[in-house]
Design a protein around this motif. Structure first.
Motif, PDB file in Angstrom:
ATOM      1  N   ALA A   1      33.131  43.708  33.410  1.00  0.00           N
ATOM      2  CA  ALA A   1      32.197  44.836  33.520  1.00  0.00           C
ATOM      3  C   ALA A   1      32.964  46.150  33.660  1.00  0.00           C
ATOM      4  N   LEU A   2      34.025  46.137  34.443  1.00  0.00           N
ATOM      5  CA  LEU A   2      34.731  47.388  34.733  1.00  0.00           C
ATOM      6  C   LEU A   2      35.656  47.832  33.607  1.00  0.00           C
ATOM      7  N   THR A   3      36.199  46.878  32.855  1.00  0.00           N
ATOM      8  CA  THR A   3      37.182  47.253  31.819  1.00  0.00           C
ATOM      9  C   THR A   3      36.761  46.863  30.415  1.00  0.00           C
ATOM     10  N   GLY A   4      35.759  46.003  30.289  1.00  0.00           N
ATOM     11  CA  GLY A   4      35.363  45.523  28.962  1.00  0.00           C
ATOM     12  C   GLY A   4      36.303  44.449  28.437  1.00  0.00           C
ATOM     13  N   LEU A   5      37.258  44.030  29.253  1.00  0.00           N
ATOM     14  CA  LEU A   5      38.262  43.049  28.799  1.00  0.00           C
ATOM     15  C   LEU A   5      38.388  41.928  29.825  1.00  0.00           C
ATOM     16  N   ASP A   6      38.958  40.813  29.382  1.00  0.00           N
ATOM     17  CA  ASP A   6      39.124  39.735  30.364  1.00  0.00           C
ATOM     18  C   ASP A   6      40.573  39.561  30.812  1.00  0.00           C
ATOM     19  N   HIS A   7      41.390  40.539  30.526  1.00  0.00           N
ATOM     20  CA  HIS A   7      42.769  40.507  31.032  1.00  0.00           C
ATOM     21  C   HIS A   7      43.180  41.949  31.288  1.00  0.00           C
ATOM     22  N   GLY A   8      44.277  42.111  32.012  1.00  0.00           N
ATOM     23  CA  GLY A   8      44.758  43.482  32.217  1.00  0.00           C
ATOM     24  C   GLY A   8      45.415  43.671  33.554  1.00  0.00           C
ATOM     25  N   PRO A   9      45.779  44.904  33.839  1.00  0.00           N
ATOM     26  CA  PRO A   9      46.497  45.207  35.074  1.00  0.00           C
ATOM     27  C   PRO A   9      45.646  44.934  36.312  1.00  0.00           C
ATOM     28  N   GLU A  10      46.292  44.971  37.415  1.00  0.00           N
ATOM     29  CA  GLU A  10      45.632  44.712  38.700  1.00  0.00           C
ATOM     30  C   GLU A  10      44.466  45.650  38.955  1.00  0.00           C
ATOM     31  N   LEU A  11      43.327  45.070  39.260  1.00  0.00           N
ATOM     32  CA  LEU A  11      42.142  45.908  39.477  1.00  0.00           C
ATOM     33  C   LEU A  11      42.224  46.694  40.769  1.00  0.00           C
ATOM     34  N   ALA A  12      42.986  46.211  41.724  1.00  0.00           N
ATOM     35  CA  ALA A  12      43.126  46.940  42.984  1.00  0.00           C
ATOM     36  C   ALA A  12      43.637  48.355  42.715  1.00  0.00           C
ATOM     37  N   VAL A  13      44.488  48.485  41.701  1.00  0.00           N
ATOM     38  CA  VAL A  13      45.021  49.807  41.372  1.00  0.00           C
ATOM     39  C   VAL A  13      44.079  50.543  40.425  1.00  0.00           C
ATOM     40  N   LEU A  14      43.480  49.798  39.493  1.00  0.00           N
ATOM     41  CA  LEU A  14      42.619  50.463  38.508  1.00  0.00           C
ATOM     42  C   LEU A  14      41.334  51.005  39.142  1.00  0.00           C
ATOM     43  N   LEU A  15      40.791  50.254  40.100  1.00  0.00           N
ATOM     44  CA  LEU A  15      39.469  50.637  40.638  1.00  0.00           C
ATOM     45  C   LEU A  15      39.426  52.065  41.183  1.00  0.00           C
ATOM     46  N   PRO A  16      40.362  52.461  42.045  1.00  0.00           N
ATOM     47  CA  PRO A  16      40.297  53.849  42.531  1.00  0.00           C
ATOM     48  C   PRO A  16      40.464  54.868  41.414  1.00  0.00           C
ATOM     49  N   LEU A  17      41.176  54.479  40.343  1.00  0.00           N
ATOM     50  CA  LEU A  17      41.344  55.422  39.230  1.00  0.00           C
ATOM     51  C   LEU A  17      40.058  55.517  38.416  1.00  0.00           C
ATOM     52  N   ILE A  18      39.328  54.423  38.323  1.00  0.00           N
ATOM     53  CA  ILE A  18      38.051  54.432  37.592  1.00  0.00           C
ATOM     54  C   ILE A  18      37.021  55.257  38.377  1.00  0.00           C
ATOM     55  N   GLY A  19      37.014  55.083  39.684  1.00  0.00           N
ATOM     56  CA  GLY A  19      36.147  55.909  40.538  1.00  0.00           C
ATOM     57  C   GLY A  19      34.733  55.357  40.672  1.00  0.00           C
ATOM     58  N   LEU A  20      34.077  55.809  41.686  1.00  0.00           N
ATOM     59  CA  LEU A  20      32.754  55.270  42.057  1.00  0.00           C
ATOM     60  C   LEU A  20      31.706  55.434  40.957  1.00  0.00           C
ATOM     61  N   GLU A  21      31.656  56.630  40.407  1.00  0.00           N
ATOM     62  CA  GLU A  21      30.576  56.924  39.468  1.00  0.00           C
ATOM     63  C   GLU A  21      30.626  56.014  38.231  1.00  0.00           C
ATOM     64  N   LYS A  22      31.826  55.949  37.609  1.00  0.00           N
ATOM     65  CA  LYS A  22      31.992  55.110  36.417  1.00  0.00           C
ATOM     66  C   LYS A  22      31.803  53.635  36.769  1.00  0.00           C
ATOM     67  N   ALA A  23      32.369  53.230  37.901  1.00  0.00           N
ATOM     68  CA  ALA A  23      32.303  51.815  38.286  1.00  0.00           C
ATOM     69  C   ALA A  23      30.842  51.395  38.439  1.00  0.00           C
ATOM     70  N   LYS A  24      30.088  52.252  39.075  1.00  0.00           N
ATOM     71  CA  LYS A  24      28.670  51.943  39.315  1.00  0.00           C
ATOM     72  C   LYS A  24      27.927  51.800  37.991  1.00  0.00           C
ATOM     73  N   ALA A  25      28.158  52.775  37.134  1.00  0.00           N
ATOM     74  CA  ALA A  25      27.463  52.754  35.841  1.00  0.00           C
ATOM     75  C   ALA A  25      27.855  51.494  35.047  1.00  0.00           C
ATOM     76  N   ARG A  26      29.138  51.182  34.982  1.00  0.00           N
ATOM     77  CA  ARG A  26      29.585  50.030  34.187  1.00  0.00           C
ATOM     78  C   ARG A  26      29.018  48.731  34.751  1.00  0.00           C
ATOM     79  N   LEU A  27      29.037  48.609  36.061  1.00  0.00           N
ATOM     80  CA  LEU A  27      28.499  47.379  36.670  1.00  0.00           C
ATOM     81  C   LEU A  27      27.005  47.249  36.418  1.00  0.00           C
ATOM     82  N   SER A  28      26.378  48.409  36.177  1.00  0.00           N
ATOM     83  CA  SER A  28      24.943  48.361  35.870  1.00  0.00           C
ATOM     84  C   SER A  28      24.693  48.184  34.386  1.00  0.00           C
ATOM     85  N   GLY A  29      25.776  48.035  33.628  1.00  0.00           N
ATOM     86  CA  GLY A  29      25.618  47.743  32.201  1.00  0.00           C
ATOM     87  C   GLY A  29      25.620  48.964  31.295  1.00  0.00           C
ATOM     88  N   ALA A  30      25.836  50.147  31.871  1.00  0.00           N
ATOM     89  CA  ALA A  30      25.801  51.353  31.047  1.00  0.00           C
ATOM     90  C   ALA A  30      27.194  51.655  30.509  1.00  0.00           C
TER      91      ALA A  30
END
Ligand code: GLU
Length: 446
Positions: free
Chosen positions: A415-444
């Motif tokens: 949901a967060l990256t559109g991919l099933d592999h990639g770098p550590e999400l612990a580092v990516l998540l703060p870079l993606i930020g709340l607004e984008k993360a929320k929208a992506r998890l909601s399918g937008a």
């Protein structure tokens, strides 16, 4: 003892390829390790085919490899020295005028072969009288000039090939000067090696026969021959020879496709040597690995797939300080945290762009179970976020939904990256930020 002086002597008639880089590096690294001088000599006596833009490109390629020359000379500026040497050889009777046309030579060659004789020049021109020459010239013939070889075996101790010898009685007297007065490569090279006090000639093994002739020229011109090292040649992965004119595996194309100079240099130097091929980021270290006595005698195959691996290896270890400016030039933000998170997923530095797009651009999330990801979205903590946010959040998601392991992490990653592999999400998540993360998890798309 004086320090070594070596030269890399390309003709500027095309871009350097990986095989030329091997020669250049073996010279430059030898100079580096011994405190010697690395000279770039442009063999540009062929004014038709040599181009200043190729000379410029060659200097750029060497700079990119990290081996800028200490001195640059151009043969096109040194004709008077070659004329002088040719005159000396003429006055010694070692350079003689010949008038045969290509057709005549070809005819004689075929006749020799038909009689089972080696097709070497029969020195007919040596018995021409002054009168004969005058007549030929009156007929409009212009002479070309051959070096009269001593018919003896020339021996040298090659740094790569060990004790080497060529029987010069089996060679045709080489043409040094053409009908139009231009020089073939053989004589200018020796004149310059003497003038520049070159101590070691390190070059491809395609020059072994030239070496015997050139040793005779050094001696005829009153100089001690340098030490020679003839390294094996590189071929493509499928075994073909490389050609500068065909633009085979040119350094510029490798550079443009994003390879690190150190990856190219490591492969160019270590392939076909006694050392295992590995990525060496530091040229001083690479220089330590060059061992002329153990370079293989067989041609070495250059495999681009191997280059990918070496490059990836270098990129995985690259500190942020080494790439900061390049990332900025690629429009990549995220600072050191982003780089450290993604570098081990990259083959080339520029591959970081696609990960940055996942953070900064818009992606279409991959969602299989909208109920699960919506629930996860509700549990996202308020910002500011840091690298522990991921753990806090996923623990909350686990408690709430009961999902664990792969079933917990994979839907969130998709949901967060559109991919099933990639770098550590612990580092990516703060870079993606709340607004984008929320929208992506909601399918937008966000
Ligand atoms: N111009 C010659 C070449 O590129 C140089 C050979 C040499 O190093 O003497 O093959």
């Amino acid at each position: 003892m004086s320090t070594p002086r070596v030269r890399f002597a390309p003709s500027p008639t095309g871009r350097l390829h990986i095989g030329n880089a091997r020669t250049a590096l073996l010279n430059a690294l030898f100079a580096r390790r011994t405190g010697g001088t690395f000279i770039l000599r442009f063999d540009d006596t062929d004014v038709e085919r040599s181009r200043p833009e190729y000379a410029t490109a060659i200097e750029e390629d060497l700079a990119w490899l990290g081996i800028p020359p200490g001195l640059v000379v151009r043969q096109s500026e040194r004709f008077s020295f070659y004329d002088e040497a040719a005159d000396r050889l003429r006055s010694m009777g070692r350079l003689y005028a010949c008038y045969e046309t290509q057709e005549e030579l070809e005819f004689r060659r075929r006749r020799q072969l038909a009689r089972g004789l080696p097709p070497i020049y029969d020195r007919a021109a040596l018995s021409l009288s002054d009168e004969d020459r005058r007549k030929l010239e009156a007929d409009g013939r212009r002479p070309h000039w051959r070096f009269k070889l001593d018919h003896r075996t020339i021996e040298w101790q090659d740094m790569v090939r060990g004790a080497s010898h060529v029987d010069c009685a089996s060679l045709s007297d080489p043409v040094l000067v053409r009908e139009d007065g231009t020089y073939l490569y053989t004589l200018p090279s020796v004149v310059d090696d003497i003038a520049l006090a070159v101590s070691h000639v390190i070059r491809g093994e395609d020059h072994v026969t030239n070496t015997a002739v050139q040793i005779q020229l050094f001696e005829a011109l009153g100089a001690a021959p340098p030490i020679f090292a003839h390294h094996n040649l590189l071929t493509t992965a499928s075994g073909e020879g490389l050609s500068k004119r065909l633009g085979h595996l040119s350094l510029s194309s490798l550079r443009e496709s994003g390879f690190e100079a150190a990856a190219v240099a490591s492969l160019a130097v270590l392939v076909g040597s006694a050392e295992s091929v590995r990525a060496v980021a530091d040229l001083d270290q690479l220089a330590e690995l060059v061992d002329f006595a153990h370079i293989s005698r067989a041609p070495a195959r250059f495999d681009e797939a191997e280059l990918d691996q070496l490059n990836a290896h270098l990129v995985h270890e690259m500190p942020y300080s080494a790439v900061r400016d390049r990332l900025a030039a690629l429009g990549i933000g995220g600072g050191e945290a982003f780089w450290m998170a993604v570098r081990s997923n990259l083959t080339k530095v520029a591959d970081a762009v696609s990960w940055w797009k996942i953070i900064d651009g818009e992606i279409t999330p991959e969602i299989e179970d909208p109920g699960f990801t919506k629930a996860a979205a509700q549990l996202l903590p308020p910002e500011p976020w840091n690298e522990s946010t991921w753990k806090t959040w996923t623990e909350a998601v686990k408690r709430e939904t009961g999902a664990r392991g792969r079933a917990l992490f994979m839907p969130l990653r998709r949901a967060l990256t559109g991919l099933d592999h990639g770098p550590e999400l612990a580092v990516l998540l703060p870079l993606i930020g709340l607004e984008k993360a929320k929208a992506r998890l909601s399918g937008a798309a966000a």
